[in-house]
Scaffold this motif. Structure first.
Motif, mmCIF file in Angstrom:
data_model
loop_
_atom_site.group_PDB
_atom_site.id
_atom_site.type_symbol
_atom_site.label_atom_id
_atom_site.label_comp_id
_atom_site.label_asym_id
_atom_site.label_seq_id
_atom_site.Cartn_x
_atom_site.Cartn_y
_atom_site.Cartn_z
ATOM 1 N N ASN A 139 -0.644 12.195 -10.157
ATOM 2 C CA ASN A 139 -0.429 11.042 -11.035
ATOM 3 C C ASN A 139 0.706 10.199 -10.473
ATOM 4 O O ASN A 139 1.819 10.701 -10.270
ATOM 5 N N VAL B 193 -3.426 3.809 -1.589
ATOM 6 C CA VAL B 193 -3.570 3.187 -2.908
ATOM 7 C C VAL B 193 -2.933 1.803 -2.860
ATOM 8 O O VAL B 193 -1.788 1.651 -2.413
ATOM 9 N N LEU C 148 -1.436 -0.597 -10.224
ATOM 10 C CA LEU C 148 -1.967 0.298 -9.203
ATOM 11 C C LEU C 148 -3.486 0.268 -9.219
ATOM 12 O O LEU C 148 -4.111 0.227 -10.282
ATOM 13 N N GLU C 149 -4.063 0.280 -8.033
ATOM 14 C CA GLU C 149 -5.516 0.319 -7.912
ATOM 15 C C GLU C 149 -6.072 1.582 -8.563
ATOM 16 O O GLU C 149 -7.122 1.563 -9.201
ATOM 17 N N ASN C 150 -5.358 2.684 -8.415
ATOM 18 C CA ASN C 150 -5.774 3.954 -9.001
ATOM 19 C C ASN C 150 -4.519 4.787 -9.226
ATOM 20 O O ASN C 150 -3.850 5.167 -8.265
ATOM 21 N N SER C 151 -4.186 5.050 -10.483
ATOM 22 C CA SER C 151 -2.946 5.766 -10.774
ATOM 23 C C SER C 151 -3.132 7.274 -10.811
ATOM 24 O O SER C 151 -2.154 8.020 -10.800
ATOM 25 N N GLN C 152 -4.376 7.754 -10.875
ATOM 26 C CA GLN C 152 -4.630 9.197 -10.871
ATOM 27 C C GLN C 152 -5.616 9.532 -9.763
ATOM 28 O O GLN C 152 -6.694 8.942 -9.666
ATOM 29 N N LEU C 153 -5.237 10.484 -8.923
ATOM 30 C CA LEU C 153 -6.068 10.891 -7.798
ATOM 31 C C LEU C 153 -6.469 12.348 -7.965
ATOM 32 O O LEU C 153 -5.661 13.191 -8.376
ATOM 33 N N CYS D 118 -8.515 15.344 -5.670
ATOM 34 C CA CYS D 118 -9.114 15.630 -4.368
ATOM 35 C C CYS D 118 -9.109 17.131 -4.108
ATOM 36 O O CYS D 118 -8.454 17.904 -4.814
ATOM 37 N N TYR E 240 0.833 -1.200 0.000
ATOM 38 C CA TYR E 240 0.000 0.000 0.000
ATOM 39 C C TYR E 240 0.867 1.250 0.000
ATOM 40 O O TYR E 240 1.842 1.350 0.753
#
Length: 377
Positions: free
Chosen positions: A89, A117, A98-103, A105, A70
């Motif tokens: 990114n 992540v 990766l579970e999510n490569s762009q966040l 917020c 994680y």
């Protein structure tokens, strides 16, 4: 951001013409707002981008292929202003998913936000992981500014250790010597293989019962005294094929390198581990306590060796005395000619091929496919 800018320019031009033709207080106010608000938004966004603090850490620096780790992201906004859009990114790589490569917020004033992540290991190797880019956009989505990002970290994806079928070594049984019980808890009077402890010794080798008897720390020294069981020659020469095929072959080779070495060290005495990149390397007389060194090589060494398996055989048989040699490779055509020279000196070989071996075994040389050496296959 492009659509926002286009919409803003259209609105600004329209407000300008309305103010030009009608000259009313309302049209003038709209036109001024369209000029002042973006300027104000620009200043706030620039200031916030200089103050935002982004950091991250990984809960595991080494994971097994197929395992998870994680990434813990920490985003701190120490300003009095809202950060409406923050884009992060993460680094992408074929070695992990990766579970999510762009966040995306938003961060309230004087707040710290935590984001986790999940990362899954896909292929063995040493990889960089971190934040590729981080930028802020203002609430009108007209301007964007980059934020400072921390340096990348390293993560190692290790090959899977597979159980090796003991029958693979049945023809070597008379030549492979399992560790005797000298220095074990059943033989407290065998002092010649136990030495006083010092800082150069591995603390895991402490012989506790003998230590209690002699009132001094004593360590076992028998693992490396009984001689080398076998030499494992790992062929790290370049693999042919397209990218996916190459990665698949490299992973299977690395699994075989590590699994065979692990089996030998768990069931027999010390081994030599032989590999190469620009030059050949021999990890001599490795005991079970040295397996981490071998596993690190299997996990991180690139398949860029300038020496073929045949050249490794020639190098090792010329300078070393272990007569039992296990060669692990995906190439079989060149080996028989090199092995013939070593057989005359008394060496015995086991050759593991990635594919089905099409060469007949004999008294001195045995050929196996990878599937034959794993338990349950």
């Amino acid at each position: 951001m492009f659509k926002s800018r286009l919409f803003y320019l259209v609105a600004l031009v329209l407000a300008y013409f309305l103010n030009h033709f009608f000259q009313t207080v309302e049209t003038r106010a709209v036109f001024m707002c369209l000029i002042v608000l973006p300027a104000f938004s620009l200043l706030i966004s620039y200031y916030t981008s200089r103050k935002i603090l982004v950091s991250f850490e990984i809960n595991e620096s080494r994971i097994e292929k197929g395992g998870v780790a994680y990434i813990e992201l920490s985003i701190k906004n120490p300003t009095l202003f809202l950060c409406p859009y923050l884009f992060i990114n993460l680094t992408g790589s074929y070695g992990f998913a990766l579970e999510n490569s762009q966040l995306i917020c938003s961060i309230l004033p004087w707040r710290t936000q935590k984001v986790r992540v999940m990362l899954t290991g896909c292929y063995r190797g040493l990889f960089d992981i971190g934040i590729e880019s981080c930028h802020i956009e203002d609430f009108l989505r007209l301007f964007g500014f980059n934020c400072d990002i921390p340096p990348k970290l390293k993560i190692v994806v290790t090959p899977q250790l597979k159980p090796v079928n003991p029958k693979f070594f049945q023809y070597y049984h008379n030549n492979l010597h399992a560790p005797n019980n000298v220095g074990s808890s059943d033989n407290l009077l065998s002092f010649y293989d136990v030495v006083p402890y010092d800082q150069s010794k591995d603390i895991r080798r402490i012989h506790w019962k003998l230590t209690a008897r002699m009132n001094d720390l004593m360590v076992r020294n028998y693992d490396k005294e009984n001689g080398v069981t076998a030499a494992v020659l790992a062929d790290f020469s370049p693999v042919n094929g397209d990218d996916l095929q190459r990665l698949f072959v490299e992973d299977r080779l690395a699994e075989a390198f590590a699994s065979v070495a692990h089996f030998l060290l768990q069931n027999y005495n010390a081994i030599d581990f032989v590999f190469a990149d620009d030059i050949p390397y021999v990890l001599n007389n490795c005991s079970r306590f040295d397996f981490d060194k071998i596993f690190s090589v299997c996990s991180t060494q690139s398949f860029i060796s300038k020496l073929s398996a045949s050249e490794l055989v020639a190098h090792y048989t010329e300078l070393n005395a272990c007569m039992n040699i296990i060669i692990i490779t995906d190439k079989q055509n060149e080996l028989p000619y090199t092995i013939e020279n070593a057989i005359g000196k008394g060496f015995k070989f086991k050759v593991l091929y990635l594919g089905q071996a099409d060469i007949k075994s004999n008294f001195r040389v045995e050929y196996f496919s990878f599937d034959e050496i794993y338990s349950g296959q």
